[in-house]
Scaffold this motif. Structure first.
Motif, mmCIF file in Angstrom:
data_model
loop_
_atom_site.group_PDB
_atom_site.id
_atom_site.type_symbol
_atom_site.label_atom_id
_atom_site.label_comp_id
_atom_site.label_asym_id
_atom_site.label_seq_id
_atom_site.Cartn_x
_atom_site.Cartn_y
_atom_site.Cartn_z
ATOM 1 N N UNK A 337 13.181 63.508 22.835
ATOM 2 C CA UNK A 337 14.364 63.377 21.989
ATOM 3 C C UNK A 337 15.373 64.437 22.396
ATOM 4 N N UNK A 338 16.651 64.153 22.133
ATOM 5 C CA UNK A 338 17.710 65.082 22.501
ATOM 6 C C UNK A 338 18.919 64.876 21.601
ATOM 7 N N UNK A 339 19.611 65.964 21.283
ATOM 8 C CA UNK A 339 20.873 65.855 20.546
ATOM 9 C C UNK A 339 21.889 65.123 21.398
ATOM 10 N N UNK A 340 22.675 64.241 20.753
ATOM 11 C CA UNK A 340 23.542 63.342 21.499
ATOM 12 C C UNK A 340 24.778 63.016 20.678
ATOM 13 N N UNK A 341 25.808 63.863 20.768
ATOM 14 C CA UNK A 341 27.097 63.634 20.125
ATOM 15 C C UNK A 341 26.967 63.315 18.633
ATOM 16 N N UNK A 342 26.377 64.243 17.890
ATOM 17 C CA UNK A 342 26.255 64.077 16.452
ATOM 18 C C UNK A 342 25.096 63.197 16.032
ATOM 19 N N UNK A 343 24.280 62.796 16.994
ATOM 20 C CA UNK A 343 23.079 62.030 16.709
ATOM 21 C C UNK A 343 21.933 62.610 17.524
ATOM 22 N N UNK A 344 20.760 62.002 17.372
ATOM 23 C CA UNK A 344 19.610 62.416 18.168
ATOM 24 C C UNK A 344 19.028 61.162 18.796
ATOM 25 N N UNK A 345 18.982 61.134 20.120
ATOM 26 C CA UNK A 345 18.568 59.944 20.854
ATOM 27 C C UNK A 345 17.196 60.130 21.474
ATOM 28 N N UNK A 346 16.608 59.009 21.893
ATOM 29 C CA UNK A 346 15.298 59.002 22.537
ATOM 30 C C UNK A 346 15.470 58.655 24.008
ATOM 31 N N UNK A 347 14.855 59.464 24.865
ATOM 32 C CA UNK A 347 14.979 59.251 26.300
ATOM 33 C C UNK A 347 13.634 59.212 26.993
ATOM 34 N N UNK A 348 13.695 58.975 28.310
ATOM 35 C CA UNK A 348 12.487 58.866 29.117
ATOM 36 C C UNK A 348 12.805 59.335 30.527
ATOM 37 N N UNK A 349 11.828 59.986 31.154
ATOM 38 C CA UNK A 349 11.985 60.417 32.536
ATOM 39 C C UNK A 349 10.658 60.225 33.253
ATOM 40 N N UNK A 424 39.444 64.659 18.681
ATOM 41 C CA UNK A 424 40.788 65.205 18.836
ATOM 42 C C UNK A 424 40.747 66.309 19.882
ATOM 43 N N UNK A 425 41.899 66.767 20.296
ATOM 44 C CA UNK A 425 41.980 67.828 21.297
ATOM 45 C C UNK A 425 41.967 69.185 20.610
ATOM 46 N N UNK A 426 40.987 70.019 20.980
ATOM 47 C CA UNK A 426 40.866 71.340 20.398
ATOM 48 C C UNK A 426 41.365 72.420 21.333
ATOM 49 N N UNK A 427 40.793 73.605 21.222
ATOM 50 C CA UNK A 427 41.176 74.717 22.093
ATOM 51 C C UNK A 427 40.829 74.385 23.536
ATOM 52 N N UNK A 428 41.606 74.952 24.452
ATOM 53 C CA UNK A 428 41.353 74.787 25.890
ATOM 54 C C UNK A 428 41.325 73.324 26.305
ATOM 55 N N UNK A 429 42.026 72.474 25.528
ATOM 56 C CA UNK A 429 42.146 71.042 25.802
ATOM 57 C C UNK A 429 40.798 70.325 25.826
ATOM 58 N N UNK A 430 39.799 70.899 25.165
ATOM 59 C CA UNK A 430 38.500 70.239 25.058
ATOM 60 C C UNK A 430 38.543 69.155 23.982
ATOM 61 N N UNK A 431 37.804 68.067 24.228
ATOM 62 C CA UNK A 431 37.650 67.050 23.193
ATOM 63 C C UNK A 431 36.646 67.553 22.163
ATOM 64 N N UNK A 432 37.037 67.507 20.901
ATOM 65 C CA UNK A 432 36.163 67.924 19.810
ATOM 66 C C UNK A 432 35.837 66.696 18.961
ATOM 67 N N UNK A 433 34.574 66.575 18.625
ATOM 68 C CA UNK A 433 34.075 65.409 17.884
ATOM 69 C C UNK A 433 33.813 65.806 16.436
ATOM 70 N N UNK A 434 34.074 64.896 15.543
ATOM 71 C CA UNK A 434 33.812 65.146 14.129
ATOM 72 C C UNK A 434 33.364 63.894 13.411
ATOM 73 N N UNK A 435 32.859 64.089 12.203
ATOM 74 C CA UNK A 435 32.410 62.990 11.353
ATOM 75 C C UNK A 435 32.997 63.171 9.962
ATOM 76 N N UNK A 436 33.276 62.050 9.331
ATOM 77 C CA UNK A 436 33.926 62.062 8.024
ATOM 78 C C UNK A 436 33.154 61.134 7.086
#
Length: 674
Positions: A337-349, A424-436
């Motif tokens: 499992x891994x954190x994935x943009x405000x969620x937690x996903x399941x992976x395989x390798x 939205x665009x935050x500091x240093x022109x980074x994309x910042x993700x949020x939830x409402x």
């Protein structure tokens, strides 16, 4: 026709109408069962899991063990006894279940027949026992216990405990770091790993001296494992003399019964943890960091070939941290499992090589277990509207199915909205993700106050999960829009964003947060820009303290366990590697950094009403940080209130205390937002 109409009328009066949905209350929240640890039976047909239930009136909780079929259906309570029963573990043959219980007064390891019967106690350790793990042949169990390192046997430990209980002097004599951790004093004890036969006999320690297994911090979900042939054990241990400044957890192996431990990661001064043998015995897998002293570095998945004595990183090109993981029965691949943009996903390798892939996305999925005979992967799933239940998928990542629905009766009574995502665009022109999250019974055209939640860490994140302490639905229930931002420093968006907060606590993250508020007010016409509040805990509390001295944009604030004075915080906290990394040294080697980002230096500009919350047994952010902040607010004449818990720590755990916490916060917000 008249008789038929009368019959229909009588039937409608006899059947009660479905209750109208309502906003969530504290009584709803505290009454929900909370699924914790679980284990899949060797034949893959049953899942044992523990559930904690809170009793508000008794101001206490109880944990019981349940069973459910891998196909779902009825859930039944399996272990019945006085006290708490938890941490179920199936025996290798599937005929027994080991678990931890305090039914006789102290936590010990017990075993119960899987088909029903009386439980029997396996350990009788004066210092208590936990974390059971069966040997592959089912004749031994590994467990942990906090013992006095100078004691040669359990009789000595019992005598020291009795001396401490009966002694009239409560003073402590301390001659080194680390002497307390999170919410307790170490009292000279260390965590030992023991091997014990299930039919009795003295337990045999695996580690010795001043070391801890599992380590005091930065470990995995279980930091020890038996080799498939039962002849060897691997475990995580920090060998450094001062663990307060070290993240150097290493992976060790020891031949049983009395071999010398061998450090197989001695060449890595950073953190290694959570070792697991492959089912065929050829490999040991673990999580590994690359940078010493940094607790939030990327967790890579490593495999060590026991034949060739070489290791490979399986996820070097995968930019997310590995959370928990498990081998497939054929030893060819690993699920994680891994954190994935405000969620937690399941992976395989695949162990043979190739890129890690995410096979189950979109949920908040954690704590996976691969069924020992294959066929299914079982995991814990939750969302902003539902607490944890158990789910499964097949080995292709398909056939998603729910196994439990523990709180459905309560959930069906509640009006709760899903998360809405934005960027939205935050500091240093980074994309910042949020939830409402919108309030219950949201009306188009109405304008609502905004409550901004700020996460802790600072290397952490908000997600689409049902957080029992900082529950978004509880914040929304009085009629507020709730926003949760993942600014610079957040996890689950690649290591570069996570790294950005170190050395910049009040810089880019603050800019990201304020730009996020601007974005929401400008783009969401249902948010009233004149009624804004912000609340956070730990680093989130720090950011509230920082906001207090840098803007008057908010109507009111809530700071829970917030860091206020970076220099005094350094002198009283316990894990010193953390501030030394975050502020690039100590207060005497890099005073400029501590000075620049300490909220206490901006007290002259405090003006926003603020509620301060702290617990006396908080040793991570000592309670004097909250007292200092409250004193400054009062002396500046800023409307403020202190909610102080003499029986809580970094978190508020007791039901009645939690009820007061929510009541006080809701009243505080109502005074400034309604």
């Amino acid at each position: 026709m008249k008789r038929l109409a009368l019959l229909i009328l009588c039937m409608s009066l006899a059947v009660p109408a479905a209750a109208a949905p309502r906003a969530i209350t504290f009584d709803d929240l505290i009454a929900m069962g909370r699924i914790g640890d679980f284990d899949v039976s060797p034949d893959g047909k049953r899942v044992a899991f523990d559930v904690t239930w809170f009793d508000k009136e008794a101001n206490d909780s109880r944990t019981d063990i349940y069973l459910v079929s891998i196909d779902g259906g009825d859930v039944w309570k399996f272990v019945r006894g006085d006290g708490d029963d938890h941490s179920p573990r199936w025996s290798p043959d599937g005929r027994s279940l080991a678990f931890v219980s305090d039914r006789d007064g102290s936590s010990q390891i017990w075993i119960i027949p899987a088909d029903g019967g009386e439980a029997r106690r396996v350990t009788d350790v004066p210092t208590g026992a936990g974390g059971p793990l069966w040997s592959p042949d089912g004749t031994r169990i590994v467990f942990t216990s906090n013992v006095f390192p100078g004691c040669p046997d359990m009789d000595c430990n019992a005598a020291k405990l009795e001396e401490a209980r009966e002694g009239k002097v409560r003073a402590r004599v301390i001659d080194g770091l680390l002497y307390r951790h999170w919410n307790g004093w170490r009292e000279g004890r260390r965590s030992r790993l023991f091997v014990a036969g299930i039919e009795g006999g003295a337990p045999v320690p695996v580690n010795g001296g001043e070391t801890d297994v599992p380590p005091i911090s930065l470990g995995g979900e279980r930091d020890y494992d038996f080799s498939p042939d039962g002849r060897e054990i691997c475990f995580t241990m920090n060998p450094d003399p001062v663990v307060a400044v070290s993240t150097n957890n290493d992976i060790w192996i020891k031949s049983l019964p009395d071999g010398e431990p061998v450090d197989i990661t001695a060449d890595n001064p950073a953190n290694d943890n959570n070792p697991r043998y492959s089912p065929d015995g050829r490999y040991i897998a673990w999580r590994s960091m690359a940078r010493a002293g940094f607790e939030a570095d990327r967790q890579r998945l490593v495999v060590w070939d026991r034949r060739t004595r070489t290791r490979r990183i399986l996820t070097e090109d995968f930019d997310y941290s590995i959370s928990n993981f498990d081998w497939t029965p054929d030893s060819r691949s690993i699920w994680f499992t891994t954190e994935d943009r405000g969620r937690s996903s399941i992976g395989r390798v695949d162990v043979a090589g190739g890129l890690a892939e995410l096979v189950v996305r979109g949920g908040f999925d954690t704590s996976l277990r691969v069924a020992p005979k294959g066929g299914h992967v079982v995991f814990a799933r939750q969302s902003i509207r539902e607490p944890i239940d158990l789910w499964r998928v097949d080995m292709r990542g398909r056939g998603l199915a729910r196994l439990t629905d523990l709180n459905r009766e309560t959930l069906d009574l509640l009006e709760m909205n899903p998360v809405e995502e934005f960027s939205y665009e935050g500091a240093n022109k980074r994309e910042i993700h949020g939830m409402l999250v919108k309030p219950p019974f949201f009306e188009e055209g109405a304008a609502y106050p905004l409550v901004l939640l700020i996460h802790g860490g600072p290397q952490g994140s908000f997600g689409d999960d049902f957080h029992y302490r900082w529950n978004a639905q509880m914040f929304a229930s009085p009629g507020y829009v709730v926003a949760m931002l993942n600014p610079t420093g957040s996890t689950g968006y690649g290591q570069e964003l996570t790294d950005g907060v170190s050395g910049d606590w009040g810089g880019a993250p603050y800019v990201d947060i304020m730009k996020g508020v601007d974005f929401l007010v400008e783009t969401r016409d249902f948010i009233d820009g004149d009624r804004l509040a912000a609340a956070g805990a730990s680093y989130g509390g720090y950011m509230v303290d920082w906001i207090e001295g840098h803007t008057d944009r908010f109507s009111c604030l809530v700071s829970h366990a917030g860091v206020y004075n970076l220099e005094s915080m350094y002198g009283a906290t316990e894990e010193l590697w953390f501030p030394e990394w975050e502020f690039q040294g100590t207060p005497w080697t890099n005073p400029e950094m501590y000075e620049r980002f300490s909220p206490h230096n901006y007290a002259a500009d405090f003006r926003t009403p603020c509620l301060v919350v702290h617990g006396e047994h908080d040793y991570r952010v000592p309670y004097t940080e909250g007292l200092q902040f409250f004193t400054a607010l009062q002396r500046r004449g800023v409307p403020s209130k202190l909610l102080f818990f003499p029986d809580e720590d970094h978190f508020v755990r007791k039901p009645l205390n939690a009820e007061l916490w929510w009541k006080t916060i809701h009243e505080w917000f109502a005074g400034y937002l309604k």
